[in-house]
Scaffold this motif. Structure first.
Motif, PDB file in Angstrom:
ATOM      1  N   TYR A  31       0.845  -1.195   0.000  1.00  0.00           N
ATOM      2  CA  TYR A  31       0.000   0.000   0.000  1.00  0.00           C
ATOM      3  C   TYR A  31       0.882   1.248   0.000  1.00  0.00           C
ATOM      4  N   LEU A  32       0.383   2.301  -0.583  1.00  0.00           N
ATOM      5  CA  LEU A  32       1.151   3.544  -0.619  1.00  0.00           C
ATOM      6  C   LEU A  32       1.414   4.061   0.783  1.00  0.00           C
ATOM      7  N   THR A  33       2.628   4.535   1.019  1.00  0.00           N
ATOM      8  CA  THR A  33       2.923   5.216   2.266  1.00  0.00           C
ATOM      9  C   THR A  33       2.225   6.570   2.295  1.00  0.00           C
ATOM     10  N   ARG A  34       2.229   7.187   3.455  1.00  0.00           N
ATOM     11  CA  ARG A  34       1.662   8.527   3.577  1.00  0.00           C
ATOM     12  C   ARG A  34       2.318   9.465   2.579  1.00  0.00           C
ATOM     13  N   GLU A  35       3.651   9.431   2.502  1.00  0.00           N
ATOM     14  CA  GLU A  35       4.378  10.345   1.629  1.00  0.00           C
ATOM     15  C   GLU A  35       4.059  10.084   0.165  1.00  0.00           C
ATOM     16  N   ALA A  36       3.978   8.805  -0.224  1.00  0.00           N
ATOM     17  CA  ALA A  36       3.650   8.476  -1.604  1.00  0.00           C
ATOM     18  C   ALA A  36       2.212   8.862  -1.931  1.00  0.00           C
ATOM     19  N   PHE A  37       1.327   8.719  -0.960  1.00  0.00           N
ATOM     20  CA  PHE A  37      -0.072   9.114  -1.134  1.00  0.00           C
ATOM     21  C   PHE A  37      -0.156  10.607  -1.436  1.00  0.00           C
ATOM     22  N   ILE A  38       0.523  11.409  -0.612  1.00  0.00           N
ATOM     23  CA  ILE A  38       0.512  12.862  -0.804  1.00  0.00           C
ATOM     24  C   ILE A  38       1.133  13.226  -2.144  1.00  0.00           C
ATOM     25  N   GLY A  39       2.252  12.577  -2.490  1.00  0.00           N
ATOM     26  CA  GLY A  39       2.926  12.876  -3.751  1.00  0.00           C
ATOM     27  C   GLY A  39       2.069  12.573  -4.961  1.00  0.00           C
ATOM     28  N   ARG A  40       1.383  11.440  -4.949  1.00  0.00           N
ATOM     29  CA  ARG A  40       0.541  11.096  -6.095  1.00  0.00           C
ATOM     30  C   ARG A  40      -0.646  12.059  -6.184  1.00  0.00           C
ATOM     31  N   TYR A  41      -1.230  12.375  -5.044  1.00  0.00           N
ATOM     32  CA  TYR A  41      -2.344  13.335  -5.051  1.00  0.00           C
ATOM     33  C   TYR A  41      -1.893  14.672  -5.640  1.00  0.00           C
ATOM     34  N   ALA A  42      -0.736  15.156  -5.221  1.00  0.00           N
ATOM     35  CA  ALA A  42      -0.237  16.446  -5.718  1.00  0.00           C
ATOM     36  C   ALA A  42      -0.020  16.407  -7.225  1.00  0.00           C
ATOM     37  N   ARG A  43       0.513  15.306  -7.713  1.00  0.00           N
ATOM     38  CA  ARG A  43       0.735  15.192  -9.167  1.00  0.00           C
ATOM     39  C   ARG A  43      -0.589  15.177  -9.917  1.00  0.00           C
ATOM     40  N   GLN A  44      -1.561  14.455  -9.405  1.00  0.00           N
ATOM     41  CA  GLN A  44      -2.865  14.406 -10.051  1.00  0.00           C
ATOM     42  C   GLN A  44      -3.532  15.779 -10.071  1.00  0.00           C
ATOM     43  N   ARG A  45      -3.290  16.548  -9.033  1.00  0.00           N
ATOM     44  CA  ARG A  45      -3.889  17.883  -8.930  1.00  0.00           C
ATOM     45  C   ARG A  45      -3.036  18.957  -9.592  1.00  0.00           C
ATOM     46  N   GLY A  46      -1.803  18.602  -9.987  1.00  0.00           N
ATOM     47  CA  GLY A  46      -0.920  19.558 -10.624  1.00  0.00           C
ATOM     48  C   GLY A  46      -0.490  20.677  -9.703  1.00  0.00           C
ATOM     49  N   GLN A  47      -0.172  20.347  -8.468  1.00  0.00           N
ATOM     50  CA  GLN A  47       0.219  21.366  -7.508  1.00  0.00           C
ATOM     51  C   GLN A  47       1.441  20.928  -6.709  1.00  0.00           C
ATOM     52  N   GLU A  48       2.114  21.893  -6.132  1.00  0.00           N
ATOM     53  CA  GLU A  48       3.224  21.617  -5.234  1.00  0.00           C
ATOM     54  C   GLU A  48       2.651  21.328  -3.846  1.00  0.00           C
ATOM     55  N   LEU A  49       2.996  20.195  -3.285  1.00  0.00           N
ATOM     56  CA  LEU A  49       2.461  19.829  -1.979  1.00  0.00           C
ATOM     57  C   LEU A  49       3.459  18.910  -1.285  1.00  0.00           C
ATOM     58  N   ARG A  50       4.003  19.390  -0.177  1.00  0.00           N
ATOM     59  CA  ARG A  50       4.957  18.603   0.598  1.00  0.00           C
ATOM     60  C   ARG A  50       4.241  17.974   1.799  1.00  0.00           C
TER      61      ARG A  50
END
Length: 362
Positions: free
Chosen positions: A285-304
């Protein structure tokens, strides 16, 4: 389905079939003379049933039994939300019939189409057991569905008016803080929760108030987006069949959704015993960090990851409020559902975890 997803109706939660049949006659396809019901056993909020009318199947949703908070469990609002969201977001089920007369079931209720799929809670379904990539596919489908929900054009769909997006984050803190204090007051002297000095619930509220960010955007917010509110294709864990439980949907900051989703995703055990997510599931399963990273890419935004800590603390706090409200109803004898007995401890864990995250901030 590869396994049953319904069960006999719990004692005390039966539906009056004669009244139901009379209310639905002429408004619903199917043979109402052969009306029967089963119950979907998951969830702690609204009661959800499978309704069979001959060869037709529907899902019926109604408020929980006993007193409920003013404005909560509004079935008419949920029905009308689905009327507007289903055409622009197909994962939302199609609503069928709304019955607002409380004389039928004791409170308003509605019926929606039934969809079939896998709801993943405590383990991978047998249908996915041979697929080593299933945990990753489930994770990615979940992230992508959340991002797609937040991409719905609320103005083109006429959905902006369902909420008040300006000042949303501040109202979230104010509203949930008030609910927490009222639920806590109902339990005063019971010993079910530690003191505020020990638990740091007042400190969590103060931190949320002091650090409330401006909204990152204005989008649809589901407000209870988690893996077991998704229904997956039994043959393909990368495909979402439905997103369920729209009762708290509004318009606001999409990162509020992400924060609550991550709250569920990183909990070892969720209310109801779910263990699927980054903390409670097998590898893959995706880690928290990978979850956030994929969401940010899908939304086209910078998100750490550090950008969402406030939203995660809010997510922990909101979920603590919800489970404590349910426990308070249980403690007051307004419901006898034994599943609610451990929820005070669950609320305590959530507040402690929120404080741990607060204390780790610079």
């Amino acid at each position: 389905m590869s396994r049953p997803d319904t069960a006999p109706v719990r004692p005390g939660e039966e539906l009056p079939l004669d009244k139901l049949r009379a209310a639905l006659t002429g408004r619903l396809a199917g043979d109402l003379t052969a009306l029967s019901t089963e119950q979907f056993p998951g969830g702690f909020s609204n009661l959800t049933y499978l309704l069979r009318a001959g060869d037709q199947e529907y899902v019926l949703r109604r408020a929980p039994l006993g007193p409920v908070a003013k404005g909560a469990h509004d079935m008419a609002r949920e029905y009308h939300l689905l009327e507007r969201i289903h055409p622009v977001f197909p994962a939302a089920p199609r609503p069928e019939v709304l019955i607002e007369d409380p004389e039928v079931l004791g409170s308003p209720f509605y019926l929606m189409e039934r969809r079939r799929g896998e709801v993943v809670r405590t383990a991978l379904p047998a249908a996915y057991s041979a697929n080593a990539a299933a945990p990753r596919q489930l994770s990615e489908a979940m992230v992508d569905t959340l991002a797609a929900l937040h991409a719905v054009d609320i103005d083109a769909a006429g959905l902006r008016a369902i909420g008040r997006p300006e000042g949303f984050n501040g109202r979230q803190v104010e509203g949930w803080a008030g609910r927490w204090r009222r639920a806590r007051a109902l339990l005063q002297g019971s010993g079910d929760l530690p003191s505020a000095d020990e638990l740091h619930d007042d400190d969590v509220i103060a931190w949320l108030e002091a650090h409330t960010p401006a909204e990152s955007a204005h989008t649809l917010v589901h407000n209870d987006f988690k893996l077991d509110n998704l229904m997956m294709d039994p043959a393909d864990p990368s495909k979402v069949v439905a997103l369920l439980d729209w009762e708290m949907t509004t318009v606001g900051d999409p990162l509020v959704d992400l924060g609550l989703t991550l709250t569920y995703w990183t909990m070892p055990v969720q209310p109801g015993g779910s263990r699927i997510g980054a903390a409670g599931a097998p590898e893959g399963y995706l880690t928290r960090e990978a979850f956030i990273g994929r969401y940010a890419r899908q939304r086209g935004q910078e998100l750490r990851p550090q950008d969402v800590v406030w939203y995660e603390v809010l997510g922990h706090f909101k979920l603590a409020v919800i489970v404590l409200q349910i426990f308070a109803r249980y403690r007051a004898g307004q419901t006898s559902d034994a599943r609610f007995a451990p929820l005070a401890a669950q609320a305590e864990w959530l507040i402690r975890e929120a404080w741990r995250r607060v204390a780790g901030q610079p």
